[in-house]
Design a protein around this motif. Structure first.
Motif, PDB file in Angstrom:
ATOM      1  N   PHE A   1       0.932  -0.947   0.466  1.00 54.32           N
ATOM      2  CA  PHE A   1       0.016   0.012   0.458  1.00 54.32           C
ATOM      3  C   PHE A   1       1.314   1.471  -0.051  1.00 54.32           C
ATOM      4  N   ALA A   2       2.169   1.430   0.761  1.00 49.69           N
ATOM      5  CA  ALA A   2       2.688   2.779   0.602  1.00 49.69           C
ATOM      6  C   ALA A   2       3.254   2.482  -0.265  1.00 49.69           C
ATOM      7  N   PHE A   3       4.102   1.009  -0.812  1.00 50.60           N
ATOM      8  CA  PHE A   3       5.142   1.396  -1.761  1.00 50.60           C
ATOM      9  C   PHE A   3       3.986   1.808  -3.646  1.00 50.60           C
ATOM     10  N   LEU A   4       2.970   1.516  -2.919  1.00 51.17           N
ATOM     11  CA  LEU A   4       1.901   2.638  -4.236  1.00 51.17           C
ATOM     12  C   LEU A   4       1.766   3.956  -4.665  1.00 51.17           C
ATOM     13  N   PHE A   5       2.225   3.599  -2.716  1.00 50.96           N
ATOM     14  CA  PHE A   5       0.799   5.714  -2.992  1.00 50.96           C
ATOM     15  C   PHE A   5       2.082   6.224  -3.108  1.00 50.96           C
ATOM     16  N   LEU A   6       3.480   5.739  -2.482  1.00 48.47           N
ATOM     17  CA  LEU A   6       5.010   6.453  -3.524  1.00 48.47           C
ATOM     18  C   LEU A   6       5.765   6.479  -4.481  1.00 48.47           C
ATOM     19  N   THR A   7       4.849   4.907  -5.217  1.00 47.29           N
ATOM     20  CA  THR A   7       6.001   4.446  -6.255  1.00 47.29           C
ATOM     21  C   THR A   7       5.210   5.937  -7.535  1.00 47.29           C
ATOM     22  N   ALA A   8       3.833   6.463  -6.822  1.00 46.24           N
ATOM     23  CA  ALA A   8       3.631   6.888  -7.380  1.00 46.24           C
ATOM     24  C   ALA A   8       3.339   9.004  -7.383  1.00 46.24           C
ATOM     25  N   ARG A   9       3.493   9.300  -6.486  1.00 48.10           N
ATOM     26  CA  ARG A   9       4.381  10.125  -5.888  1.00 48.10           C
ATOM     27  C   ARG A   9       5.763  10.456  -6.980  1.00 48.10           C
ATOM     28  N   LEU A  10       6.826   9.850  -6.455  1.00 48.90           N
ATOM     29  CA  LEU A  10       7.937   9.509  -7.409  1.00 48.90           C
ATOM     30  C   LEU A  10       8.329   9.638  -8.677  1.00 48.90           C
ATOM     31  N   GLU A  11       6.652   8.671  -9.293  1.00 47.03           N
ATOM     32  CA  GLU A  11       6.819   9.597 -10.826  1.00 47.03           C
ATOM     33  C   GLU A  11       6.675  10.744 -11.179  1.00 47.03           C
ATOM     34  N   ALA A  12       5.568  11.665 -10.253  1.00 45.68           N
ATOM     35  CA  ALA A  12       5.156  13.216 -10.194  1.00 45.68           C
ATOM     36  C   ALA A  12       6.078  13.775 -10.318  1.00 45.68           C
ATOM     37  N   LEU A  13       7.194  13.342  -9.291  1.00 42.83           N
ATOM     38  CA  LEU A  13       7.876  14.559  -9.291  1.00 42.83           C
ATOM     39  C   LEU A  13       8.842  14.915 -10.302  1.00 42.83           C
ATOM     40  N   PRO A  14       8.961  16.226 -10.576  1.00 39.20           N
ATOM     41  CA  PRO A  14       9.475  16.803 -12.160  1.00 39.20           C
ATOM     42  C   PRO A  14      11.055  16.705 -11.699  1.00 39.20           C
ATOM     43  N   GLY A  15      11.270  15.926 -12.691  1.00 42.38           N
ATOM     44  CA  GLY A  15      13.220  15.867 -12.545  1.00 42.38           C
ATOM     45  C   GLY A  15      14.481  16.743 -12.936  1.00 42.38           C
ATOM     46  N   ASP A  16      13.481  17.936 -13.182  1.00 41.63           N
ATOM     47  CA  ASP A  16      14.965  19.151 -13.754  1.00 41.63           C
ATOM     48  C   ASP A  16      15.792  19.440 -12.675  1.00 41.63           C
ATOM     49  N   ILE A  17      14.780  19.245 -10.970  1.00 38.76           N
ATOM     50  CA  ILE A  17      15.733  20.239  -9.549  1.00 38.76           C
ATOM     51  C   ILE A  17      16.151  18.498  -9.441  1.00 38.76           C
ATOM     52  N   GLU A  18      16.449  17.884 -10.092  1.00 34.16           N
ATOM     53  CA  GLU A  18      17.357  16.401  -9.263  1.00 34.16           C
ATOM     54  C   GLU A  18      18.592  16.627 -10.828  1.00 34.16           C
ATOM     55  N   GLU A  19      17.688  16.616 -11.568  1.00 34.39           N
ATOM     56  CA  GLU A  19      18.973  16.260 -12.380  1.00 34.39           C
ATOM     57  C   GLU A  19      20.349  17.769 -12.866  1.00 34.39           C
ATOM     58  N   ALA A  20      19.871  18.288 -12.294  1.00 34.40           N
ATOM     59  CA  ALA A  20      20.560  19.966 -12.218  1.00 34.40           C
ATOM     60  C   ALA A  20      21.510  19.990 -10.331  1.00 34.40           C
ATOM     61  N   ALA A  21      20.187  18.620  -9.633  1.00 32.21           N
ATOM     62  CA  ALA A  21      21.320  19.081  -8.505  1.00 32.21           C
ATOM     63  C   ALA A  21      22.295  17.504  -8.136  1.00 32.21           C
ATOM     64  N   ARG A  22      22.365  16.986  -9.276  1.00 30.82           N
ATOM     65  CA  ARG A  22      22.961  15.495  -9.348  1.00 30.82           C
ATOM     66  C   ARG A  22      24.613  16.666 -10.231  1.00 30.82           C
ATOM     67  N   MET A  23      24.369  16.958 -11.398  1.00 30.86           N
ATOM     68  CA  MET A  23      24.788  17.725 -12.745  1.00 30.86           C
ATOM     69  C   MET A  23      25.884  18.571 -11.179  1.00 30.86           C
ATOM     70  N   ASP A  24      25.617  19.381 -10.324  1.00 33.87           N
ATOM     71  CA  ASP A  24      26.189  19.771  -9.887  1.00 33.87           C
ATOM     72  C   ASP A  24      27.008  19.092  -8.480  1.00 33.87           C
ATOM     73  N   GLY A  25      27.221  17.559  -8.564  1.00 35.06           N
ATOM     74  CA  GLY A  25      27.879  16.868  -8.852  1.00 35.06           C
ATOM     75  C   GLY A  25      27.320  16.326  -7.027  1.00 35.06           C
ATOM     76  N   ALA A  26      25.821  15.994  -7.008  1.00 39.31           N
ATOM     77  CA  ALA A  26      25.196  15.752  -5.693  1.00 39.31           C
ATOM     78  C   ALA A  26      25.175  14.541  -5.307  1.00 39.31           C
ATOM     79  N   THR A  27      25.261  13.055  -4.543  1.00 39.58           N
ATOM     80  CA  THR A  27      25.756  11.973  -4.354  1.00 39.58           C
ATOM     81  C   THR A  27      24.282  11.543  -5.182  1.00 39.58           C
ATOM     82  N   PRO A  28      23.778   9.847  -5.287  1.00 41.07           N
ATOM     83  CA  PRO A  28      22.715   9.911  -4.907  1.00 41.07           C
ATOM     84  C   PRO A  28      21.858   9.969  -3.470  1.00 41.07           C
ATOM     85  N   THR A  29      22.502   9.478  -2.327  1.00 44.57           N
ATOM     86  CA  THR A  29      22.161  10.005  -1.819  1.00 44.57           C
ATOM     87  C   THR A  29      21.961  10.876  -1.127  1.00 44.57           C
ATOM     88  N   GLN A  30      23.036  12.071  -1.276  1.00 43.00           N
ATOM     89  CA  GLN A  30      22.745  13.635  -0.897  1.00 43.00           C
ATOM     90  C   GLN A  30      21.156  13.967  -2.024  1.00 43.00           C
TER      91      GLN A  30
END
Lengths: 315, 326
Positions: free
Chosen positions: B206-235
């Motif tokens: 149940f939690a998996f279903l809701f969290l997956t739906a939320r993760l899919e709806a997240l805008p990808g650009d902020i994360e991508e920008a953070a990764r470009m700036d050198g943030a590690t996956p855990t950061q």
């Protein structure tokens, strides 16, 4: 040392470059390590969870083909030897009592009748209801919405006492139609939430055009909303079917006295506690109970997952 | 409040809209009425009535003759509150709900993250992960009872063959057992832990279903920008993804806690409330059916209802706040 660096590079950004260089080197190696660890971890975690989710069902399926003697001789062996695979247990569990079986064919029919009736009544009531909540501005709409949400959250155990007492007093407790109405009261709120969200995506312009052509509200629901929302309504129907098929508490409270009225869920639970039933027969009963739900789930999994989350998130 | 009042006044001031609005209001009420009637008659009224039943000293055997209104006493409430088992039962219920809720959400989150990147067959894996939640509760508890069976269950067979257990463990009927861990002698509540593990297993999808739906709806650009700036996956998870998941985790926590706190089926089907697993809802059933004590069953249900009312109020506030933001 700082000054030496500055004079060598000779630019304003030197300060930043200098201070962040060791940090970035550290981050880069940490990044590489994390990426490598995650690359291994991801499939391992996914595989473990998958195994944990599926294994108990697989185990029961395998055991349903092994007889008790073989099981007691070698309980640590998971896969059955091909020559000892038997399907007798399925025959045993499905045959009527008179033929020495456990009568599960009849119990499945009971469950199917109850579940289908629940689906039909729920839809009959919830489709107009969710249309009203999604489209029409009436007095108390917000309150009605919160009422349905509260009912959706309300657990069955709190209803167990008053409903048990009231229907016992009325002499209606063993009646399967009473059980159906109780199920409808449990499913109608969820159904309204799921459908409401879908109806909101049907363009209003279509309805206005239909109204100009002289269709009334019920006509609009039947001619416009129903055909356009068919996928949502079908998946909602199957979802309600699953709830009714899986339900245990009210079936236990209402139907336990009369074996001929048991649902499959109730039947398996009752037989588990009866010591004389052979394990393989119970395993087969469990598979027979699970199979319809799993089949429905896989047929509609995409709709269901979407409908469930959107319904509850908006609430 | 004030804006709604004003808009109603404003609408009333415009005659043609008002009559249209009135027709719409009438149609709306008419269409929603059957659902409301069913819910009020079979859910709301019974709940209110059961509040009254808690103040009656009523037995099942007297049910046919006893007056159902009036004749009130606090005997049942006193009986339940003074029962020695109540506090043990409350403790078990809280342990069960807190650990069960937290476990389900943590495992659900891990699953959602592990399956975030697309791969071949991901759809099928996701669907299979939902099995514990969608399969009939009677079948899932039966599968666990079989696996944990001391005579022929696979867990005990493998435990004895591979892990060197001396005796089979009675996972569902043993109240507690000493376990040696790093030289410490700990007493573990066996049956309660097993029941909690089952709850985590059954509800993490149940939690998996809701969290997956939320993760899919997240805008990808902020994360991508953070990764470009050198943030590690855990950061990037810690600072970008997690803050965006907090609202849905909060809703899930309340939702799962409400349902876990009131779980009846799972515990009843696994242990019937024996061996230290008598959660409050199983107590309600045992009072009602086992002892035929309607008053005490209602009084115990009243306790659940009070906790539940607080939780639902919290949930509605959370949901309302989310609705206001988006």
């Amino acid at each position: 040392m700082t000054e030496a660096t500055v004079s060598r590079d000779g630019t304003k950004s030197v300060h930043i470059v200098r201070s962040s260089r060791p940090a970035r080197k550290f981050t880069r190696s940490r990044n590489a390590i994390e990426l490598r660890v995650l690359k291994v971890l991801r499939p391992v975690v996914a595989g473990t969870l998958l195994l944990a989710a599926v294994f108990p069902f697989l185990y029961v399926l395998v055991l349903s083909t092994r007889d008790i003697a073989s099981l007691q001789r070698d309980p640590a062996r998971f896969w059955p030897a091909l020559d000892e695979v038997r399907l007798d247990a399925y025959v045993d569990v499905l045959l009527p009592l008179e033929s020495g079986g456990q009568d599960f064919a009849r119990l499945m029919l009971n469950s199917a009748v109850i579940a289908v009736a629940t689906v039909l009544i729920t839809l009959l009531v919830a489709v107009p209801g969710s249309y009203a909540v999604s489209r029409l501005d009436f007095f108390g709409r917000r309150q009605v919405s919160s009422l349905f949400l509260a009912v959706y959250l309300f657990p069955g155990i709190l209803l167990a006492v008053p409903l048990f007492v009231a229907f016992t007093r009325l002499g209606l407790r063993g009646n399967i139609w009473v059980l159906v109405v109780v199920y409808v009261s449990q499913t109608v709120a969820v159904a309204i939430f799921m459908l409401k969200n879908y109806f909101q995506t049907v363009p209003v312009g279509l309805e206005e055009a239909a109204a100009l052509d002289g269709l009334g509200r019920l006509g609009i629901i039947r001619r416009i909303i129903l055909p356009l929302s068919l996928p949502a309504i079908v998946s909602n129907a199957l979802f309600v079917f699953m709830i009714a098929w899986n339900e245990f508490l009210f079936a236990l409270l209402f139907l336990v006295e009369d074996r001929s009225r048991w649902t499959v869920s109730l039947g398996l639970a009752q037989l588990t506690n009866a010591l004389e039933t052979p394990p393989a027969t119970l395993m087969a009963g469990s598979i027979v109970l699970t199979l319809p739900v799993v089949a429905i789930f896989f047929a509609t999994e995409k709709f269901l997952a979407g409908g469930l989350t959107s319904g509850a998130e908006k609430g | 409040m004030t804006t709604r009042g004003r808009s109603r006044v404003a609408r009333a001031g415009v005659p043609p809209r008002s009559s249209l609005a009135r027709a719409e209001a009438r149609a709306g009420l008419g269409l929603v009425l059957p659902s409301v009637v069913i819910v009020v008659v079979l859910v709301v009224a019974p709940i209110l009535w059961s509040l009254l039943l808690a103040f009656k000293d009523l037995r099942l055997v007297e049910l046919a003759r006893a007056p159902l209104f009036g004749d009130f006493s606090t005997a049942s409430i006193v009986e339940v509150l003074s029962s020695r088992r109540l506090w043990e039962s409350m403790g078990a219920t809280f342990a069960y709900s807190v650990i069960g809720t937290a476990g389900a959400i943590v495992v659900g989150l891990v699953a959602a993250l592990a399956l975030r990147k697309p791969f071949r067959g991901r759809g099928l894996v996701r669907a299979l992960l939902l099995l514990p939640y969608v399969a009939p509760i009677v079948a899932t508890t039966f599968a666990w009872r079989t696996l944990l069976n001391p005579q022929y269950g696979l867990v005990n067979a493998w435990g004895q063959a591979l892990l060197g257990w001396e005796r089979p463990v009675a996972f569902l009927t043993q109240r507690s057992a000493p376990v040696g861990l790093f030289g410490l002698e700990l007493t573990v509540p066996v049956a309660l832990s097993t029941v909690i593990a089952f709850e985590v297993w059954r509800t993490f999808p149940f939690a998996f279903l809701f969290l997956t739906a939320r993760l899919e709806a997240l805008p990808g650009d902020i994360e991508e920008a953070a990764r470009m700036d050198g943030a590690t996956p855990t950061q990037s998870f810690r600072h970008i993804v997690w803050p965006q998941l907090v609202p849905i985790v909060a809703v899930l926590t309340v939702l799962r806690f409400i349902w876990t706190f009131n779980t009846f089926d799972d515990v009843y089907l696994l242990t019937e409330g024996r061996a230290g697993t008598q959660v409050v809802s199983v107590g309600v059933y045992n009072y009602l059916v086992g002892r035929g004590d309607v008053g005490a069953a209602s009084a115990q249900a009243l306790l659940l209802a009070i906790v539940l009312a607080v939780l639902i109020a919290a949930y509605l506030r959370l949901a309302g706040r989310r609705g206001g933001e988006s």
